[in-house]
Design an enzyme around this catalytic site. Sequence first.
Site: not given
Ligand code: ADP
Length: 178
Positions: A16, A39-40, A124
């Site tokens: 994470d 992630v955001d 992704t």
């Molecule tokens: P984007 O809008 O750039 O595609 P996302 O947040 O939807 O960004 O997803 C980007 C990647 O981060 C995805 O592969 C998702 O599975 C992953 N992800 C989601 N939550 C977390 C987290 N807490 N830590 C790391 N990676 C994450």
Amino acid sequence: MQVTINESVLELVEGDITSQDTEAIVNAANESLLGGGGVDGAIHRAAGPELLALCRAIGGCPTGEACITQGYRLKAKHVIHTVGPVYRDGRHGEAVLLASAYRSSLDLASVHGVRSVAFPSISTGAYGYPIDQAARLALRVVIDYLGEHPEIELVRFVLFGQPAYNTYERALVEVLTA
Ligand code: ADP
């Protein structure tokens, strides 16, 4: 998995992004910087409301660019917010923009004296970039950057779930043997 590029370390871990102890973590933001899912959302929840207030004051970030803020309640001192491209069909400059998102983030780290950076897999998730292609591109950009910028001592990709980790591990072997 860990490799060294000159004196710097490139590391892949499953986990994470919000719990990383690197000096900066990178947020896969959107152009508004006003928060979203994935992630955001996780970064804003962990950092606290001050982060959103600062992002609102910054006012936005174009695709392929990056900006830097404090990390507030995160272990990381800084958050580098970058905006990856929404993937359409691969013919709309997606690769150039994704490379630019990674490079802009690393440039900001260098300028601000940040020696260790954790990246998620930008674009992704909700933005739909095929992860095997995104992984090869991201790793190539980071390896090239580390080759020229010894001031960055550690880049860690934090992959969410074993399938994403496995994809990045395969991509790293491909990039290193290409
Ligand atoms: P984007 O809008 O750039 O595609 P996302 O947040 O939807 O960004 O997803 C980007 C990647 O981060 C995805 O592969 C998702 O599975 C992953 N992800 C989601 N939550 C977390 C987290 N807490 N830590 C790391 N990676 C994450």
